[in-house]
Write an enzyme that holds these catalytic residues in place. Structure first.
Site, PDB file in Angstrom:
ATOM      1  N   ASP A 107      44.645 -26.973 -96.819  1.00 42.17           N
ATOM      2  CA  ASP A 107      43.224 -26.673 -96.887  1.00 42.17           C
ATOM      3  C   ASP A 107      42.564 -26.736 -95.519  1.00 42.17           C
ATOM      4  O   ASP A 107      41.817 -25.866 -95.130  1.00 42.17           O
ATOM      5  CB  ASP A 107      42.517 -27.617 -97.888  1.00 42.17           C
ATOM      6  CG  ASP A 107      42.836 -29.093 -97.661  1.00 42.17           C
ATOM      7  OD1 ASP A 107      43.609 -29.425 -96.730  1.00 42.17           O
ATOM      8  OD2 ASP A 107      42.313 -29.936 -98.420  1.00 42.17           O
ATOM      9  N   ASP A 110      42.709 -30.979 -89.415  1.00 47.33           N
ATOM     10  CA  ASP A 110      41.698 -31.916 -88.915  1.00 47.33           C
ATOM     11  C   ASP A 110      42.267 -32.619 -87.687  1.00 47.33           C
ATOM     12  O   ASP A 110      42.316 -32.034 -86.613  1.00 47.33           O
ATOM     13  CB  ASP A 110      41.371 -32.868 -90.075  1.00 47.33           C
ATOM     14  CG  ASP A 110      40.207 -33.796 -89.804  1.00 47.33           C
ATOM     15  OD1 ASP A 110      39.231 -33.371 -89.170  1.00 47.33           O
ATOM     16  OD2 ASP A 110      40.265 -34.961 -90.224  1.00 47.33           O
ATOM     17  N   LYS A 138      39.146 -27.705 -87.990  1.00 50.85           N
ATOM     18  CA  LYS A 138      38.112 -28.521 -87.315  1.00 50.85           C
ATOM     19  C   LYS A 138      38.687 -28.901 -85.957  1.00 50.85           C
ATOM     20  O   LYS A 138      39.186 -30.011 -85.775  1.00 50.85           O
ATOM     21  CB  LYS A 138      37.890 -29.801 -88.132  1.00 50.85           C
ATOM     22  CG  LYS A 138      36.657 -29.832 -88.987  1.00 50.85           C
ATOM     23  CD  LYS A 138      36.361 -31.265 -89.387  1.00 50.85           C
ATOM     24  CE  LYS A 138      36.397 -31.456 -90.871  1.00 50.85           C
ATOM     25  NZ  LYS A 138      36.220 -32.854 -91.292  1.00 50.85           N
ATOM     26  N   VAL A 160      33.598 -31.876 -95.149  1.00 47.18           N
ATOM     27  CA  VAL A 160      33.265 -30.833 -96.116  1.00 47.18           C
ATOM     28  C   VAL A 160      33.955 -31.057 -97.459  1.00 47.18           C
ATOM     29  O   VAL A 160      34.990 -31.728 -97.536  1.00 47.18           O
ATOM     30  CB  VAL A 160      33.636 -29.432 -95.568  1.00 47.18           C
ATOM     31  CG1 VAL A 160      32.781 -29.072 -94.369  1.00 47.18           C
ATOM     32  CG2 VAL A 160      35.125 -29.351 -95.209  1.00 47.18           C
TER      33      VAL A 160
HETATM   34  P1  IMP Z   1      44.710 -34.475 -90.712  1.00 47.22           P
HETATM   35  O1  IMP Z   1      46.037 -35.149 -90.855  1.00 47.22           O
HETATM   36  O2  IMP Z   1      43.701 -35.375 -90.066  1.00 47.22           O
HETATM   37  O3  IMP Z   1      44.748 -33.123 -90.047  1.00 47.22           O
HETATM   38  O4  IMP Z   1      44.116 -34.369 -92.149  1.00 47.22           O
HETATM   39  C1  IMP Z   1      44.300 -33.355 -92.955  1.00 47.22           C
HETATM   40  C2  IMP Z   1      43.949 -33.754 -94.365  1.00 47.22           C
HETATM   41  O5  IMP Z   1      42.785 -34.595 -94.431  1.00 47.22           O
HETATM   42  C3  IMP Z   1      43.602 -32.511 -95.109  1.00 47.22           C
HETATM   43  O6  IMP Z   1      44.746 -31.994 -95.740  1.00 47.22           O
HETATM   44  C4  IMP Z   1      42.538 -32.972 -96.061  1.00 47.22           C
HETATM   45  O7  IMP Z   1      43.141 -33.400 -97.269  1.00 47.22           O
HETATM   46  C5  IMP Z   1      41.882 -34.158 -95.407  1.00 47.22           C
HETATM   47  N1  IMP Z   1      40.595 -33.790 -94.766  1.00 47.22           N
HETATM   48  C6  IMP Z   1      40.357 -33.630 -93.452  1.00 47.22           C
HETATM   49  N2  IMP Z   1      39.082 -33.274 -93.214  1.00 47.22           N
HETATM   50  C7  IMP Z   1      38.508 -33.172 -94.425  1.00 47.22           C
HETATM   51  C8  IMP Z   1      37.183 -32.806 -94.869  1.00 47.22           C
HETATM   52  O8  IMP Z   1      36.262 -32.471 -94.100  1.00 47.22           O
HETATM   53  N3  IMP Z   1      36.983 -32.817 -96.217  1.00 47.22           N
HETATM   54  C9  IMP Z   1      37.951 -33.153 -97.114  1.00 47.22           C
HETATM   55  N4  IMP Z   1      39.200 -33.493 -96.756  1.00 47.22           N
HETATM   56  C10 IMP Z   1      39.466 -33.508 -95.422  1.00 47.22           C
HETATM   57 MG    MG Z   2      45.069 -32.417 -97.868  1.00 53.50          MG
END
Ligand code: IMP
Ligand code: MG
Length: 189
Positions: A107, A110, A138, A160
């Site tokens: 999705d 981040d 992001k 979000v």
């Molecule tokens: P990362 O490991 O920090 O890149 O996180 C990715 C995961 O965190 C995504 O697969 C989402 O499930 C969750 N996530 C990151 N940002 C958001 C947000 O703004 N809303 C909801 N879930 C988020």
């Molecule tokens: Mg996720």
């Protein structure tokens, strides 16, 4: 056809970042690019659930290449909006991906930690190639270097919800992507 009833939780949104129509149009464009790039080569799509569930379902129906689907579960978020350390990737893949072209779907990109961990796992299992497709990016939040080959929308650094993305497991069923009013995040940010 009966008029679609609006979801009451839409009233919890402070503002909409990406509308339902914009998501639909963008997925068509992404799928067109993926179809062109893979040229009907066999593809294994791996979705990171739960977040990527709705995006994957809509994207898949636009793909014109023979494909198989599997899922991995990864979690680094608990109930708040803050990532808690290293993501846990649960390797419950049923399909053998050795020597296969893999399209990893999530999705949102981040910090990059989740997709970096999942991609490392797929490469360890000797996938022939791994490309990544995310609906949202992001960029401002990146902690580990990671770029997705296919990106739906670059979004600002806001938490979000909607279209599969949750806050404390809620709001996944909203048809658009938006930011909640501060009172709904209260005490959990
Ligand atoms: P990362 O490991 O920090 O890149 O996180 C990715 C995961 O965190 C995504 O697969 C989402 O499930 C969750 N996530 C990151 N940002 C958001 C947000 O703004 N809303 C909801 N879930 C988020
Ligand atoms: Mg996720």
């Amino acid at each position: 056809m009966a008029k679609k009833k609006s979801i009451p939780e839409l009233k919890h949104l402070d503002h909409v970042l990406v509308t339902e129509a914009a998501i639909r149009r963008r997925i068509e464009a992404l799928a067109e690019k993926i179809n062109r790039d893979y040229q009907r080569r066999d593809l294994t799509v791996i979705a990171v659930v739960n977040g990527a569930l709705i995006f994957t379902a809509d994207l898949l129906r636009q793909l014109r290449t023979p494909l198989r689907l599997d899922c991995v579960r990864a979690s680094s978020y608990h109930s708040g909006t803050k990532s808690v350390g290293k993501p846990v990737v649960i390797d419950n893949l049923k399909l053998d991906i050795k020597g296969r072209h893999v399209l990893l779907v999530d999705d949102i990109l981040d910090t990059g930690k989740t997709l970096a961990a999942v991609k490392a796992l797929l490469l360890k299992k000797r996938a022939l190639s791994v490309k990544t497709c995310v609906l949202l990016d992001k960029k401002a939040r990146r902690v580990v270097p990671f770029e997705a080959e296919y990106v739906g929308f670059d979004i600002p650094n806001e938490f979000v919800v909607g279209y599969g993305l949750d806050f404390a497991e809620g709001y996944r069923n909203l048809p658009c992507i938006g930011v909640l009013k501060p009172k709904y995040y209260a005490g959990k940010l």
